[in-house]
Design a protein around this motif. Structure first.
Motif, PDB file in Angstrom:
ATOM      1  N   THR A 115       0.827  -1.204   0.000  1.00  0.00           N
ATOM      2  CA  THR A 115       0.000   0.000   0.000  1.00  0.00           C
ATOM      3  C   THR A 115       0.866   1.261   0.000  1.00  0.00           C
ATOM      4  OG1 THR A 115      -0.101   0.111   2.407  1.00  0.00           O
ATOM      5  CG2 THR A 115      -1.790  -1.211   1.300  1.00  0.00           C
ATOM      6  N   THR A 116       0.217   2.398  -0.206  1.00  0.00           N
ATOM      7  CA  THR A 116       0.934   3.671  -0.172  1.00  0.00           C
ATOM      8  C   THR A 116       1.504   3.939   1.216  1.00  0.00           C
ATOM      9  OG1 THR A 116      -1.125   4.850   0.279  1.00  0.00           O
ATOM     10  CG2 THR A 116      -0.432   4.686  -2.018  1.00  0.00           C
ATOM     11  N   ALA A 117       0.782   3.544   2.256  1.00  0.00           N
ATOM     12  CA  ALA A 117       1.283   3.743   3.625  1.00  0.00           C
ATOM     13  C   ALA A 117       2.550   2.930   3.861  1.00  0.00           C
ATOM     14  CB  ALA A 117       0.208   3.363   4.637  1.00  0.00           C
ATOM     15  N   ASP A 118       2.620   1.710   3.307  1.00  0.00           N
ATOM     16  CA  ASP A 118       3.827   0.893   3.428  1.00  0.00           C
ATOM     17  C   ASP A 118       5.016   1.599   2.776  1.00  0.00           C
ATOM     18  OD1 ASP A 118       2.323  -1.102   4.651  1.00  0.00           O
ATOM     19  OD2 ASP A 118       2.009  -2.199   2.769  1.00  0.00           O
ATOM     20  N   ILE A 119       4.789   2.191   1.625  1.00  0.00           N
ATOM     21  CA  ILE A 119       5.876   2.855   0.892  1.00  0.00           C
ATOM     22  C   ILE A 119       6.321   4.117   1.623  1.00  0.00           C
ATOM     23  CG2 ILE A 119       6.429   4.066  -1.250  1.00  0.00           C
ATOM     24  CD1 ILE A 119       4.792   1.893  -2.665  1.00  0.00           C
ATOM     25  N   ARG A 136      -1.109  10.405   0.043  1.00  0.00           N
ATOM     26  CA  ARG A 136      -1.990  10.676  -1.091  1.00  0.00           C
ATOM     27  C   ARG A 136      -1.224  11.133  -2.320  1.00  0.00           C
ATOM     28  NH1 ARG A 136      -5.040  12.701   3.481  1.00  0.00           N
ATOM     29  NH2 ARG A 136      -3.800  14.570   3.290  1.00  0.00           N
ATOM     30  N   ALA A 137       0.049  11.497  -2.162  1.00  0.00           N
ATOM     31  CA  ALA A 137       0.856  11.946  -3.288  1.00  0.00           C
ATOM     32  C   ALA A 137       1.577  10.797  -3.968  1.00  0.00           C
ATOM     33  CB  ALA A 137       1.871  12.985  -2.827  1.00  0.00           C
ATOM     34  N   VAL A 138       1.473   9.596  -3.409  1.00  0.00           N
ATOM     35  CA  VAL A 138       2.180   8.434  -3.945  1.00  0.00           C
ATOM     36  C   VAL A 138       1.231   7.638  -4.837  1.00  0.00           C
ATOM     37  CG1 VAL A 138       3.409   6.322  -3.353  1.00  0.00           C
ATOM     38  CG2 VAL A 138       3.648   8.334  -1.907  1.00  0.00           C
ATOM     39  N   ASP A 139       1.623   7.436  -6.103  1.00  0.00           N
ATOM     40  CA  ASP A 139       0.840   6.634  -7.045  1.00  0.00           C
ATOM     41  C   ASP A 139       1.477   5.261  -7.145  1.00  0.00           C
ATOM     42  OD1 ASP A 139      -0.934   8.690  -7.646  1.00  0.00           O
ATOM     43  OD2 ASP A 139       0.354   9.469  -9.233  1.00  0.00           O
ATOM     44  N   VAL A 140       0.811   4.267  -6.576  1.00  0.00           N
ATOM     45  CA  VAL A 140       1.347   2.915  -6.546  1.00  0.00           C
ATOM     46  C   VAL A 140       0.566   2.047  -7.520  1.00  0.00           C
ATOM     47  CG1 VAL A 140       1.763   0.905  -5.095  1.00  0.00           C
ATOM     48  CG2 VAL A 140       1.956   3.172  -4.132  1.00  0.00           C
ATOM     49  N   PRO A 141       1.269   1.442  -8.484  1.00  0.00           N
ATOM     50  CA  PRO A 141       0.574   0.433  -9.273  1.00  0.00           C
ATOM     51  C   PRO A 141       0.287  -0.752  -8.359  1.00  0.00           C
ATOM     52  CG  PRO A 141       2.892   0.377  -9.755  1.00  0.00           C
ATOM     53  CD  PRO A 141       2.674   1.545  -8.829  1.00  0.00           C
TER      54      PRO A 141
END
Length: 148
Positions: free
Chosen positions: A95-99, A114-119
């Protein structure tokens, strides 16, 4: 319909902006997803606090965004997935939180999730992630996913 945005809505505005939208768009999309609140006199007083909280999280200017993008380019980020099968397929996804947590643990800047776009990351290995730092600046981040 007059609304106050509580989150960033593409092609419409930023948090704290007072916008005029069609009734159906506001009633069926923005309000149920908590992206906006109706504009009343009491709600308009909350605009200042919404804008203050947004500015605390936001990259200050274009120069700062480029500086943060340079820091992200130099980072080596590793995310430890909870479990994976023999073929490297994850049980769940990253998830984005993990990253964001992995970037912070690697000594990088504090990012807004919210600024991270994760495929959709469902396998171990190296994956490219895009981070929107500023309307004009995006950073590409390589994330290594390993199983614990």
């Amino acid at each position: 319909m007059k609304l106050i945005l509580t989150a960033d809505v593409p092609n419409l505005g930023a948090p704290g902006d007072i916008v005029e939208v069609k009734d159906g768009y506001g009633r069926n999309y923005l309000l149920p997803r908590s992206l906006a609140i109706t504009a009343t006199r009491g709600a308009e007083k909350q605009v200042a606090s919404i804008k203050r909280s947004q500015q605390a999280r936001q990259i200050r200017d274009l120069g700062h965004a480029k500086e943060v993008a340079g820091q992200l380019g130099d980072l080596s980020v590793t995310v430890k997935a909870k479990s994976a099968g023999d073929s490297g397929r994850l049980f769940g996804s990253v998830t984005t939180a993990d990253i964001v947590d992995a970037v912070r643990a690697a000594g990088g800047p504090a990012l807004d999730r919210r600024a991270v776009d994760v495929p959709q990351i469902k396998t171990t290995g190296s994956h490219a992630v895009t981070v929107r730092l500023h309307p004009e600046v995006t950073a590409e981040l390589q994330v290594a996913v390993v199983a614990q």
